[in-house]
Enzyme design. Structure first.
Site, PDB file in Angstrom:
ATOM      1  CB  SER A  93     -11.299   5.223  21.376  1.00  0.00           C
ATOM      2  OG  SER A  93     -11.177   4.342  21.860  1.00  0.00           O
ATOM      3  CB  THR A 120     -18.115   7.358  29.064  1.00  0.00           C
ATOM      4  OG1 THR A 120     -18.146   6.318  27.623  1.00  0.00           O
ATOM      5  CG2 THR A 120     -18.925   7.209  29.476  1.00  0.00           C
ATOM      6  N   GLY A 122      -8.949   3.683  17.180  1.00  0.00           N
ATOM      7  CA  GLY A 122      -9.934   2.545  18.143  1.00  0.00           C
ATOM      8  C   GLY A 122      -9.717   1.517  18.162  1.00  0.00           C
ATOM      9  NE  ARG A 150     -52.310  -4.657  21.275  1.00  0.00           N
ATOM     10  CZ  ARG A 150     -53.133  -3.525  20.722  1.00  0.00           C
ATOM     11  NH1 ARG A 150     -54.069  -2.511  21.812  1.00  0.00           N
ATOM     12  NH2 ARG A 150     -53.604  -3.209  19.565  1.00  0.00           N
ATOM     13  CD  GLU A 182     -15.574  -0.629  28.380  1.00  0.00           C
ATOM     14  OE1 GLU A 182     -14.908  -1.341  29.507  1.00  0.00           O
ATOM     15  OE2 GLU A 182     -16.196   0.707  29.171  1.00  0.00           O
ATOM     16  N   GLY A 183     -14.321  -2.166  22.607  1.00  0.00           N
ATOM     17  CA  GLY A 183     -13.710  -3.312  21.576  1.00  0.00           C
ATOM     18  C   GLY A 183     -15.476  -3.767  21.061  1.00  0.00           C
ATOM     19  CB  THR A 184     -16.061  -3.192  17.778  1.00  0.00           C
ATOM     20  OG1 THR A 184     -15.123  -4.542  17.248  1.00  0.00           O
ATOM     21  CG2 THR A 184     -15.981  -1.647  17.323  1.00  0.00           C
ATOM     22  NE  ARG A 228     -12.380  -5.379  25.627  1.00  0.00           N
ATOM     23  CZ  ARG A 228     -11.238  -5.702  25.313  1.00  0.00           C
ATOM     24  NH1 ARG A 228     -10.974  -7.384  25.564  1.00  0.00           N
ATOM     25  NH2 ARG A 228     -10.779  -4.583  24.378  1.00  0.00           N
ATOM     26  CG  PHE A 255     -10.548   3.900  30.290  1.00  0.00           C
ATOM     27  CD1 PHE A 255      -9.468   2.984  31.434  1.00  0.00           C
ATOM     28  CD2 PHE A 255     -10.403   3.382  29.212  1.00  0.00           C
ATOM     29  CE1 PHE A 255      -8.208   2.384  31.225  1.00  0.00           C
ATOM     30  CE2 PHE A 255      -9.558   2.416  28.080  1.00  0.00           C
ATOM     31  CZ  PHE A 255      -8.413   1.472  29.215  1.00  0.00           C
TER      32      PHE A 255
HETATM   33  N1  CAA Z   1      -4.441  -8.068  29.313  1.00  0.00           N
HETATM   34  C1  CAA Z   1      -2.713  -8.595  29.412  1.00  0.00           C
HETATM   35  N2  CAA Z   1      -1.831  -7.765  28.111  1.00  0.00           N
HETATM   36  C2  CAA Z   1      -2.786  -8.352  27.447  1.00  0.00           C
HETATM   37  C3  CAA Z   1      -4.144  -8.271  27.320  1.00  0.00           C
HETATM   38  C4  CAA Z   1      -4.465  -7.844  28.184  1.00  0.00           C
HETATM   39  N3  CAA Z   1      -6.295  -9.186  28.153  1.00  0.00           N
HETATM   40  N4  CAA Z   1      -4.279  -8.311  25.450  1.00  0.00           N
HETATM   41  C5  CAA Z   1      -3.308  -8.157  24.740  1.00  0.00           C
HETATM   42  N5  CAA Z   1      -2.156  -7.865  25.424  1.00  0.00           N
HETATM   43  C6  CAA Z   1      -0.995  -6.927  25.519  1.00  0.00           C
HETATM   44  C7  CAA Z   1      -0.237  -8.300  24.675  1.00  0.00           C
HETATM   45  O1  CAA Z   1       0.628  -9.397  25.660  1.00  0.00           O
HETATM   46  C8  CAA Z   1       0.845  -7.247  24.260  1.00  0.00           C
HETATM   47  O2  CAA Z   1       1.643  -6.941  24.964  1.00  0.00           O
HETATM   48  P1  CAA Z   1       3.527  -7.543  24.687  1.00  0.00           P
HETATM   49  O3  CAA Z   1       3.602  -7.520  23.317  1.00  0.00           O
HETATM   50  O4  CAA Z   1       3.998  -7.324  25.853  1.00  0.00           O
HETATM   51  O5  CAA Z   1       2.414  -9.352  24.942  1.00  0.00           O
HETATM   52  C9  CAA Z   1      -0.075  -6.219  23.692  1.00  0.00           C
HETATM   53  O6  CAA Z   1      -1.054  -6.489  24.445  1.00  0.00           O
HETATM   54  C10 CAA Z   1      -0.559  -6.093  21.776  1.00  0.00           C
HETATM   55  O7  CAA Z   1      -0.950  -6.738  21.960  1.00  0.00           O
HETATM   56  P2  CAA Z   1      -0.859  -7.418  20.851  1.00  0.00           P
HETATM   57  O8  CAA Z   1      -0.538  -8.303  20.096  1.00  0.00           O
HETATM   58  O9  CAA Z   1      -2.375  -8.556  20.515  1.00  0.00           O
HETATM   59  O10 CAA Z   1      -1.589  -6.555  19.893  1.00  0.00           O
HETATM   60  P3  CAA Z   1      -3.411  -5.773  18.745  1.00  0.00           P
HETATM   61  O11 CAA Z   1      -2.814  -4.255  18.209  1.00  0.00           O
HETATM   62  O12 CAA Z   1      -3.381  -7.238  18.044  1.00  0.00           O
HETATM   63  O13 CAA Z   1      -4.794  -5.596  19.436  1.00  0.00           O
HETATM   64  C11 CAA Z   1      -6.911  -5.895  19.999  1.00  0.00           C
HETATM   65  C12 CAA Z   1      -5.561  -6.891  20.263  1.00  0.00           C
HETATM   66  C13 CAA Z   1      -7.364  -7.105  20.794  1.00  0.00           C
HETATM   67  C14 CAA Z   1      -7.065  -6.059  19.295  1.00  0.00           C
HETATM   68  C15 CAA Z   1      -6.421  -4.965  20.929  1.00  0.00           C
HETATM   69  O14 CAA Z   1      -6.174  -3.320  20.126  1.00  0.00           O
HETATM   70  C16 CAA Z   1      -7.656  -4.392  20.991  1.00  0.00           C
HETATM   71  O15 CAA Z   1      -8.830  -4.652  22.906  1.00  0.00           O
HETATM   72  N6  CAA Z   1      -8.827  -3.196  20.329  1.00  0.00           N
HETATM   73  C17 CAA Z   1      -9.994  -3.052  20.903  1.00  0.00           C
HETATM   74  C18 CAA Z   1      -9.710  -1.353  22.322  1.00  0.00           C
HETATM   75  C19 CAA Z   1     -11.076  -0.857  22.658  1.00  0.00           C
HETATM   76  O16 CAA Z   1     -10.840  -2.482  23.910  1.00  0.00           O
HETATM   77  N7  CAA Z   1     -11.012   0.283  23.003  1.00  0.00           N
HETATM   78  C20 CAA Z   1     -11.943   0.571  23.949  1.00  0.00           C
HETATM   79  C21 CAA Z   1     -12.060   2.258  24.677  1.00  0.00           C
HETATM   80  S1  CAA Z   1     -12.314   2.074  25.823  1.00  0.00           S
HETATM   81  C22 CAA Z   1     -13.769   2.346  25.803  1.00  0.00           C
HETATM   82  O17 CAA Z   1     -14.379   2.271  24.891  1.00  0.00           O
HETATM   83  C23 CAA Z   1     -14.246   3.235  27.363  1.00  0.00           C
HETATM   84  C24 CAA Z   1     -15.561   3.570  27.291  1.00  0.00           C
HETATM   85  O18 CAA Z   1     -15.983   5.148  27.539  1.00  0.00           O
HETATM   86  C25 CAA Z   1     -16.530   3.250  27.389  1.00  0.00           C
END
Ligand code: CAA
Length: 380
Positions: free
Chosen positions: A126, A158, A131, A268, A363-365, A243, A123
């Protein structure tokens, strides 16, 4: 309300526990030291149905519920968090998203082998400069008739070199901001796609983390998931389920460390008695057991909500925030209970302590989980 697990849940839990003890435990220290991907073990996990647990059997999956997935993730993560992140990404970030939003063609071509564990997926959200701020995608997917042209770099991926299929988020129309992002399915051997060196990590060292480079990579339009501009929603909804997987991984790391510390404290001796008879140790064990149980309840609640088609994004963020904190605190205490032995590799707890840290980052700090939680409670 019923806190009892069903016969089927207990069977799955036992199957995962037996697999972890018999197949993952031998060699886990060496794989960590040598940063060796658990290739054989992941293959067996596929054969046993752990790589596509929740996918409909008609697409090669186990047809199980999310509660079963949490139980299995906990057992696998108690022993080998490197193997469990492979499982988590494949199940919740790749298979779930494809099953929910993919076309029938995409499901037949990609989901079936992914769910059977014949291949694994990655996936790719990032980037070096995106990030937590995931809407700031710099990777571009320019529309060019029947295909997109993909350019950019992804970070911290990953299964970076072991995957065969990559779900890549990229910006098609920057003027639309996050609504201009698409998710594309990219196959490994596509010309212009290259894989950077393996990251040398603090923890989950057996897992395979890389940056990925895309230079003029042609991706057919048929490989876009969902409508044009759906890519960011795809990432967010998929991550809400992911998550739950990482929360369960954190839970498993914590309960694995606790079980080792409990056992050690009975064996122990210090000051003439097993150390479990000293209140200093008893209080640590009491805190660990209580926190682990609370983390487990949050994981199972999020899973239950998902299984019952309720909104689970708040619960999954709460589960991840809390379980990852418990993983960190519990593993530190498990090392402390082991004393000097906890500081050496043979006793496993130092590895669990190193592995725990990433659960507060990927997957999100924890800070991102707090953004999700606070927004949700303030808009209710
Ligand atoms: N379900 C559906 N839609 C969602 C949602 C959810 N849970 N959360 C947000 N959205 C949508 C919002 O509705 C919005 O869409 P619209 O404008 O069309 O309504 C859009 O997404 C943007 O949302 P925000 O305005 O809230 O965006 P933001 O810039 O304020 O950011 C955030 C929100 C929660 C910080 C987000 O950017 C985020 O989750 N960041 C972290 C990213 C992350 O988890 N990365 C992990 C990488 S993957 C990984 O680690 C995998 C691995 O290999 C292990």
């Amino acid at each position: 309300m019923n806190f009892e697990l069903s016969e089927e849940h207990l069977m799955i839990q036992k199957a995962a526990r037996d697999f972890a003890q018999n197949e993952l435990k031998p060699g886990v220290i060496e794989r960590d030291e040598q940063q060796k991907f658990p290739a054989e073990q992941v293959k067996k996990m596929g054969e046993l149905g752990f790589m596509g647990m929740m996918v409909d059997p008609k697409y090669g999956g186990g047809g199980l519920d999310t509660v079963s997935y949490v139980l299995a993730m906990e057992e696998i993560s108690k022993v080998d968090a490197s193997a469990s992140v492979v499982m988590s990404v494949n199940n919740s970030l790749v298979c779930w998203g494809l099953e929910k939003y993919g076309t029938e063609e995409q499901k037949q071509k990609y989901l079936v082998p992914l769910a059977k564990g014949e291949i694994i997926g990655a996936f790719c959200l990032s980037e070096p400069e995106a990030g937590s701020d995931a809407t700031s995608q710099h990777t571009t997917a320019i529309d060019n008739g029947d295909h997109y042209v993909l350019n950019g770099t992804k970070n911290w991926i990953t299964n970076g070199s072991t995957a065969s299929v990559y779900l890549v988020m990229a910006q098609t129309d920057a003027s639309k901001k996050h609504r201009g992002i698409n998710t594309l399915i990219v196959e490994k051997n596509t010309p212009g796609f290259s894989i950077g060196p393996k990251e040398n990590k603090l923890g989950i060292r057996g897992s395979d983390t890389h940056s990925l480079m895309f230079t003029d990579v042609k991706v057919p339009k048929a490989n876009r998931i969902g409508e044009d501009g759906f890519g960011f929603k795809f990432a967010m909804t998929t991550l809400a389920g992911g998550r739950i997987g990482i929360a369960s991984q954190a839970l498993g790391i914590a309960s694995g460390a606790y079980e080792l510390a409990l056992q050690y404290s009975k064996e122990r001796k210090a000051f003439g008695v097993p150390i479990s008879q000293h209140q200093a140790i008893q209080f640590k064990l009491a805190d660990m057991a209580t926190e682990i149980d609370a983390a487990r309840m949050l994981c199972l609640k999020a899973a239950w909500e998902k299984d019952n088609r309720l909104d689970y994004s708040l619960s999954s963020s709460m589960a991840k925030l809390f379980a990852s904190r418990v993983a960190m605190e519990t593993t530190v205490e498990a090392v402390q209970i082991h004393g000097g032995y906890g500081f050496v590799k043979e006793f496993h707890v130092e590895r669990l302590m190193r592995d725990a840290k990433i659960t507060q980052i990927y997957e999100g700090t924890s800070e991102v989980q707090k953004i999700v939680i606070s927004r949700s409670i303030l808009t209710k």
